[in-house]
Scaffold this motif. Sequence first.
Motif, mmCIF file in Angstrom:
data_model
loop_
_atom_site.group_PDB
_atom_site.id
_atom_site.type_symbol
_atom_site.label_atom_id
_atom_site.label_comp_id
_atom_site.label_asym_id
_atom_site.label_seq_id
_atom_site.Cartn_x
_atom_site.Cartn_y
_atom_site.Cartn_z
ATOM 1 N N GLN A 137 114.344 -23.443 -33.129
ATOM 2 C CA GLN A 137 114.055 -23.529 -31.704
ATOM 3 C C GLN A 137 113.246 -24.781 -31.370
ATOM 4 O O GLN A 137 113.557 -25.494 -30.411
ATOM 5 N N ARG A 138 112.215 -25.049 -32.153
ATOM 6 C CA ARG A 138 111.344 -26.182 -31.848
ATOM 7 C C ARG A 138 112.105 -27.498 -31.918
ATOM 8 O O ARG A 138 111.940 -28.375 -31.063
ATOM 9 N N ALA A 139 112.947 -27.669 -32.940
ATOM 10 C CA ALA A 139 113.713 -28.906 -33.073
ATOM 11 C C ALA A 139 114.652 -29.083 -31.884
ATOM 12 O O ALA A 139 114.846 -30.201 -31.390
ATOM 13 N N PHE A 140 115.220 -27.997 -31.410
ATOM 14 C CA PHE A 140 116.106 -28.031 -30.248
ATOM 15 C C PHE A 140 115.331 -28.443 -29.004
ATOM 16 O O PHE A 140 115.786 -29.272 -28.206
ATOM 17 N N HIS A 141 114.126 -27.906 -28.842
ATOM 18 C CA HIS A 141 113.307 -28.249 -27.681
ATOM 19 C C HIS A 141 112.905 -29.726 -27.705
ATOM 20 O O HIS A 141 112.893 -30.386 -26.657
ATOM 21 N N VAL A 142 112.571 -30.241 -28.880
ATOM 22 C CA VAL A 142 112.192 -31.650 -28.993
ATOM 23 C C VAL A 142 113.349 -32.543 -28.576
ATOM 24 O O VAL A 142 113.157 -33.553 -27.872
ATOM 25 N N LEU A 143 114.556 -32.192 -28.987
ATOM 26 C CA LEU A 143 115.740 -32.963 -28.598
ATOM 27 C C LEU A 143 115.873 -33.029 -27.084
ATOM 28 O O LEU A 143 116.101 -34.100 -26.507
ATOM 29 N N LEU A 144 115.695 -31.900 -26.410
ATOM 30 C CA LEU A 144 115.841 -31.862 -24.957
ATOM 31 C C LEU A 144 114.688 -32.578 -24.263
ATOM 32 O O LEU A 144 114.887 -33.245 -23.239
ATOM 33 N N GLU A 145 113.481 -32.455 -24.818
ATOM 34 C CA GLU A 145 112.325 -33.115 -24.220
ATOM 35 C C GLU A 145 112.423 -34.632 -24.281
ATOM 36 O O GLU A 145 111.931 -35.342 -23.397
ATOM 37 N N ASN A 146 113.100 -35.141 -25.305
ATOM 38 C CA ASN A 146 113.188 -36.584 -25.511
ATOM 39 C C ASN A 146 114.335 -37.246 -24.755
ATOM 40 O O ASN A 146 114.431 -38.476 -24.745
ATOM 41 N N SER A 147 115.216 -36.453 -24.167
ATOM 42 C CA SER A 147 116.361 -37.050 -23.477
ATOM 43 C C SER A 147 116.728 -36.214 -22.259
ATOM 44 O O SER A 147 117.272 -35.114 -22.401
ATOM 45 N N LYS A 148 116.452 -36.761 -21.079
ATOM 46 C CA LYS A 148 116.815 -36.066 -19.851
ATOM 47 C C LYS A 148 118.335 -35.943 -19.729
ATOM 48 O O LYS A 148 118.849 -34.916 -19.274
ATOM 49 N N GLU A 149 119.063 -36.988 -20.159
ATOM 50 C CA GLU A 149 120.524 -36.949 -20.060
ATOM 51 C C GLU A 149 121.103 -35.841 -20.925
ATOM 52 O O GLU A 149 121.998 -35.101 -20.505
ATOM 53 N N THR A 150 120.592 -35.721 -22.153
ATOM 54 C CA THR A 150 121.073 -34.672 -23.049
ATOM 55 C C THR A 150 120.738 -33.296 -22.494
ATOM 56 O O THR A 150 121.554 -32.368 -22.549
#
Length: 259
Positions: A137-150
Amino acid sequence: MGEAAAFLFDLGQFVPVWGYHPWMDQGEAWLNQLRQAYLFAGVPDDQLSTLLKTAHEVQLGAGEMLFTQGQHADRFFFVREGMLKLFRVSSEGDEKIIEITQPGQTFAEAVMFMGTNSRYPVNAEALYDSRLLAFQQRAFHVLLENSKETCFGMLASMSRRLHMLVNQIDSLTLQNATYRLVSYLLEQMPHGVQESPEIVLTTPKSAIAARLAIQPETLSRILKKLSTKGLIEVHGNHIVVANVGSLRSIVQAPPSEHD
């Protein structure tokens, strides 16, 4: 208790390959495989590679549980091989299959947005020997936090997925058994094959019946009726669609004409 041990304690008797990151060997092949899933289709290669570095493999034998309803949810999954059923059990003990997940699909991803105390709303059990990738879950959240487009791209993909599920609910609640089974068969037809397409039912017929909310004997009866009418030919788990047009007309006709 370390993270790996905690994972084993929480999720049961899997064989997660801790410390092994599959992207190290065949990165491009893994990215292409992940892109089969609607969730990852629009994620840039660099971000998907970063997420893949956090993934761990899970192996399940046929009949093994991945998680149970109400269990703490901190991971979602991608099916590499095999098949799993997501189901709930009623107070009377009746099993209701919510979804059957196959290779190239993800599941439990929506739970990742429900906070750190989220729970799995269903049970997950392997129908066959299966291999999965588990994403934290945390890795998924970091991905979304780092890219608004994603983030917005995934929201759009999940919205389309939700729309499809609403249509499935409509089919299950508003249409009869023949309509539901014919719709399922049409969905299973190989893309691009117009003449006598062959469908291979890799899912057990009992699971298909449960997913479509019909009795197994009703499923067999409908298949026999469609075969008698010359619309399909049934050879065990192989079904040849002899008349695609007539089969499609069943789902396009008014409900009163579905016999």
